[in-house]
Design a protein around this motif. Structure first.
Motif, short mmCIF file in Angstrom:
data_model
loop_
_atom_site.label_atom_id
_atom_site.label_comp_id
_atom_site.label_asym_id
_atom_site.label_seq_id
_atom_site.Cartn_x
_atom_site.Cartn_y
_atom_site.Cartn_z
N ILE A 58 0.85 -1.19 0.00
CA ILE A 58 0.00 0.00 0.00
C ILE A 58 0.89 1.24 0.00
N GLU A 59 0.71 2.06 -1.02
CA GLU A 59 1.51 3.27 -1.19
C GLU A 59 0.65 4.52 -1.11
N ASP A 60 1.21 5.57 -0.55
CA ASP A 60 0.53 6.86 -0.42
C ASP A 60 0.78 7.68 -1.68
N ASP A 61 -0.29 7.98 -2.43
CA ASP A 61 -0.13 8.81 -3.63
C ASP A 61 -0.35 10.30 -3.33
N LYS A 62 -0.69 10.62 -2.09
CA LYS A 62 -0.85 12.00 -1.60
C LYS A 62 -1.79 12.85 -2.44
N CYS A 63 -2.61 12.21 -3.25
CA CYS A 63 -3.61 12.88 -4.07
C CYS A 63 -3.00 13.92 -5.02
N ASN A 64 -1.83 13.58 -5.56
CA ASN A 64 -1.26 14.44 -6.59
C ASN A 64 -0.51 13.59 -7.61
#
Length: 83
Positions: A58-64
């Motif tokens: 699970i990776e954080d795409d930080k909504c950008n």
């Protein structure tokens, strides 16, 4: 619906080996509430429906866009997730 059905199909086909699954979601920043819900559903589905047979990355795409590309590259190149 479709994700959960796919999870069940994979579970029965590959009972012995862990199947890597990559998830890119917004875990920090403005959309983190939604991203945390997505992460929790995927973890729950893996445990309750898949019997823990999936190796989740699970990776954080930080909504950008920039961080989404970084997350996708990491999932593919480092974690070797196919899809």
């Amino acid at each position: 619906g479709y994700f959960l059905l796919s999870l069940v199909a994979f579970t029965s086909a590959y009972a012995e080996e862990l199947i890597p699954i990559g998830v890119s979601s917004t875990l920090t920043g403005e959309g983190s509430t939604y991203g945390e819900d997505i992460r929790n559903v995927v973890l729950f589905a893996n445990e309750k429906i898949g019997g823990g047979r999936f190796k989740l990355f699970i990776e954080d795409d930080k909504c950008n866009g920039r961080d989404a590309v970084t997350a996708a590259k990491k999932l593919g190149e480092i974690n070797k997730v196919k899809g």
